[in-house]
Design a protein around this motif. Sequence first.
Motif, PDB file in Angstrom:
ATOM      1  N   LEU A   3       0.828  -1.208   0.000  1.00 49.11           N
ATOM      2  CA  LEU A   3       0.000   0.000   0.000  1.00 49.11           C
ATOM      3  C   LEU A   3       0.863   1.260   0.000  1.00 49.11           C
ATOM      4  O   LEU A   3       0.570   2.222  -0.709  1.00 49.11           O
ATOM      5  CB  LEU A   3      -0.925  -0.022   1.223  1.00 49.11           C
ATOM      6  CG  LEU A   3      -2.097   0.962   1.239  1.00 49.11           C
ATOM      7  CD1 LEU A   3      -3.013   0.732   0.049  1.00 49.11           C
ATOM      8  CD2 LEU A   3      -2.877   0.810   2.541  1.00 49.11           C
ATOM      9  N   VAL A   4       1.927   1.251   0.798  1.00 49.21           N
ATOM     10  CA  VAL A   4       2.852   2.382   0.837  1.00 49.21           C
ATOM     11  C   VAL A   4       3.451   2.626  -0.544  1.00 49.21           C
ATOM     12  O   VAL A   4       3.530   3.760  -1.024  1.00 49.21           O
ATOM     13  CB  VAL A   4       3.974   2.130   1.872  1.00 49.21           C
ATOM     14  CG1 VAL A   4       5.054   3.206   1.768  1.00 49.21           C
ATOM     15  CG2 VAL A   4       3.400   2.096   3.277  1.00 49.21           C
ATOM     16  N   LYS A   5       3.864   1.550  -1.199  1.00 46.52           N
ATOM     17  CA  LYS A   5       4.461   1.665  -2.540  1.00 46.52           C
ATOM     18  C   LYS A   5       3.457   2.196  -3.546  1.00 46.52           C
ATOM     19  O   LYS A   5       3.787   2.998  -4.424  1.00 46.52           O
ATOM     20  CB  LYS A   5       4.998   0.301  -2.979  1.00 46.52           C
ATOM     21  CG  LYS A   5       5.790   0.351  -4.273  1.00 46.52           C
ATOM     22  CD  LYS A   5       6.422  -0.991  -4.580  1.00 46.52           C
ATOM     23  CE  LYS A   5       7.249  -0.903  -5.864  1.00 46.52           C
ATOM     24  NZ  LYS A   5       7.879  -2.208  -6.209  1.00 46.52           N
ATOM     25  N   LEU A   6       2.225   1.759  -3.418  1.00 48.26           N
ATOM     26  CA  LEU A   6       1.170   2.174  -4.340  1.00 48.26           C
ATOM     27  C   LEU A   6       0.932   3.684  -4.286  1.00 48.26           C
ATOM     28  O   LEU A   6       0.808   4.339  -5.335  1.00 48.26           O
ATOM     29  CB  LEU A   6      -0.118   1.428  -3.986  1.00 48.26           C
ATOM     30  CG  LEU A   6      -1.244   1.395  -5.020  1.00 48.26           C
ATOM     31  CD1 LEU A   6      -0.780   0.722  -6.294  1.00 48.26           C
ATOM     32  CD2 LEU A   6      -2.442   0.648  -4.432  1.00 48.26           C
ATOM     33  N   TRP A   7       0.885   4.248  -3.082  1.00 49.47           N
ATOM     34  CA  TRP A   7       0.644   5.679  -2.921  1.00 49.47           C
ATOM     35  C   TRP A   7       1.891   6.508  -3.223  1.00 49.47           C
ATOM     36  O   TRP A   7       1.770   7.626  -3.732  1.00 49.47           O
ATOM     37  CB  TRP A   7       0.153   5.973  -1.505  1.00 49.47           C
ATOM     38  CG  TRP A   7      -1.298   5.672  -1.288  1.00 49.47           C
ATOM     39  CD1 TRP A   7      -1.849   4.484  -0.937  1.00 49.47           C
ATOM     40  CD2 TRP A   7      -2.393   6.580  -1.441  1.00 49.47           C
ATOM     41  NE1 TRP A   7      -3.217   4.582  -0.849  1.00 49.47           N
ATOM     42  CE2 TRP A   7      -3.575   5.874  -1.144  1.00 49.47           C
ATOM     43  CE3 TRP A   7      -2.483   7.930  -1.785  1.00 49.47           C
ATOM     44  CZ2 TRP A   7      -4.837   6.465  -1.190  1.00 49.47           C
ATOM     45  CZ3 TRP A   7      -3.744   8.532  -1.817  1.00 49.47           C
ATOM     46  CH2 TRP A   7      -4.898   7.798  -1.528  1.00 49.47           C
ATOM     47  N   SER A  59      -7.189  -4.270  -4.554  1.00 47.50           N
ATOM     48  CA  SER A  59      -6.480  -5.496  -4.937  1.00 47.50           C
ATOM     49  C   SER A  59      -5.289  -5.791  -4.031  1.00 47.50           C
ATOM     50  O   SER A  59      -4.887  -6.957  -3.901  1.00 47.50           O
ATOM     51  CB  SER A  59      -6.012  -5.399  -6.396  1.00 47.50           C
ATOM     52  OG  SER A  59      -4.927  -4.500  -6.527  1.00 47.50           O
ATOM     53  N   VAL A  60      -4.712  -4.753  -3.405  1.00 46.90           N
ATOM     54  CA  VAL A  60      -3.553  -4.995  -2.538  1.00 46.90           C
ATOM     55  C   VAL A  60      -3.939  -5.155  -1.061  1.00 46.90           C
ATOM     56  O   VAL A  60      -3.142  -5.658  -0.269  1.00 46.90           O
ATOM     57  CB  VAL A  60      -2.481  -3.885  -2.667  1.00 46.90           C
ATOM     58  CG1 VAL A  60      -2.039  -3.718  -4.105  1.00 46.90           C
ATOM     59  CG2 VAL A  60      -2.944  -2.573  -2.071  1.00 46.90           C
ATOM     60  N   LEU A  61      -5.140  -4.748  -0.696  1.00 47.57           N
ATOM     61  CA  LEU A  61      -5.550  -4.836   0.713  1.00 47.57           C
ATOM     62  C   LEU A  61      -5.446  -6.256   1.294  1.00 47.57           C
ATOM     63  O   LEU A  61      -5.035  -6.412   2.454  1.00 47.57           O
ATOM     64  CB  LEU A  61      -6.966  -4.291   0.898  1.00 47.57           C
ATOM     65  CG  LEU A  61      -7.124  -2.767   0.791  1.00 47.57           C
ATOM     66  CD1 LEU A  61      -8.598  -2.367   0.956  1.00 47.57           C
ATOM     67  CD2 LEU A  61      -6.271  -2.048   1.826  1.00 47.57           C
ATOM     68  N   LYS A  67       3.903 -11.274  -3.305  1.00 48.89           N
ATOM     69  CA  LYS A  67       3.598  -9.835  -3.434  1.00 48.89           C
ATOM     70  C   LYS A  67       3.367  -9.144  -2.094  1.00 48.89           C
ATOM     71  O   LYS A  67       3.136  -7.939  -2.058  1.00 48.89           O
ATOM     72  CB  LYS A  67       2.416  -9.586  -4.381  1.00 48.89           C
ATOM     73  CG  LYS A  67       2.689 -10.042  -5.810  1.00 48.89           C
ATOM     74  CD  LYS A  67       1.526  -9.694  -6.730  1.00 48.89           C
ATOM     75  CE  LYS A  67       1.823 -10.148  -8.161  1.00 48.89           C
ATOM     76  NZ  LYS A  67       0.698  -9.854  -9.065  1.00 48.89           N
ATOM     77  N   MET A  68       3.398  -9.897  -0.976  1.00 48.06           N
ATOM     78  CA  MET A  68       3.396  -9.245   0.330  1.00 48.06           C
ATOM     79  C   MET A  68       4.712  -8.486   0.483  1.00 48.06           C
ATOM     80  O   MET A  68       5.711  -8.803  -0.166  1.00 48.06           O
ATOM     81  CB  MET A  68       3.256 -10.260   1.465  1.00 48.06           C
ATOM     82  CG  MET A  68       1.877 -10.837   1.655  1.00 48.06           C
ATOM     83  SD  MET A  68       1.811 -11.962   3.095  1.00 48.06           S
ATOM     84  CE  MET A  68       1.969 -10.764   4.443  1.00 48.06           C
TER      85      MET A  68
END
Length: 331
Positions: free
Chosen positions: A106-110, A127-129, A152-153
């Motif tokens: 999530l950090v990477k996504l934002w 999808s990442v939650l 992908k974790m």
Amino acid sequence: MIFLTSCGKKEEASPVTKTNFLLDTLIQITAYGDNAESAINSAFDRIAEIHNKMNVNDEESEISSINKLAGRGFAKVSQDTFYVIQKGLYYSSLSHGKFDITIGPLVKLWGIGTERARVPDKNVIESVLPLINYQDVIIDQEKKEVMLKREKMALDLGAIAKGYAADEVMRILKENGIKSAVADLGGNIYVLGTKPNGKSWRIGIQNPFKQRGITFATIEVKDKTIVTSGTYERFFVENGKKYHHILDTKNGYPVENGLVSVTIIGDTSIDCDALSTTTFALGLKEGMKLIENIKGYEAIFVTQDKKVYVTSGVNNYNFTITDEEFKLENL
């Protein structure tokens, strides 16, 4: 961010101050005494060692090794990294996942705090939650090995590694005979002893609505660490809306609960670091309840409407609001 403010008469001793950029933040250490310079150099060497092990953006770090093997196998890590992961899992469990060291995807996504910062597509967030679940971290105490159950974790120790580094800085300074010092690791403050004139350190607490360096309150401490988490630390604005870096592990968006900052006062910086993020994510009532039940730790909460709430022991540190726009309230 927290700042030292002037307190009492001019210092008798001359300090040694050094700065460096590590752990993705500006770090400043000031120490007094004959051995101050070499002690500070040793402390920075130690911070660099921790940085190299726990930096999620370094492909060669131990954290990256764990993340690369997600869903496939164990990665062997140092005692340092294993200890910080264990602490992270403890606070992940204590907060029922509000604080979660598997928040990496999530950090990477934002990308908040980087040039890639943007509001992700809602479907991509969702999808990442499922990848965020501290209970899917497997640790082997004997072998000092760590594994993530699913591909992908990703671990991210950004909310706790600076605290560990601050604790190590103070340990090294003490071992080098330093009795008076202050370290600032990007807002993680740790003061050793008193000032050379025997007075407590006066710490100014950042006004979360103003530029860095403008404070709204002060406390006086010795041999304590003070850590603040707030919406002003790392953020970006898109279409007139502010998005900060403290992310909600349940919906994937920045936490919105009326808080703008939480400051924790305590004895160990790794715990204060984790607790500042944990209590912010929990919100005012639950965060206050948590800190009141942890001996030796206190908290200062600031809300969007400039109301200030403090735990029962904060006044032991001569807590003083210096900006009349802020009002102390009872919960």
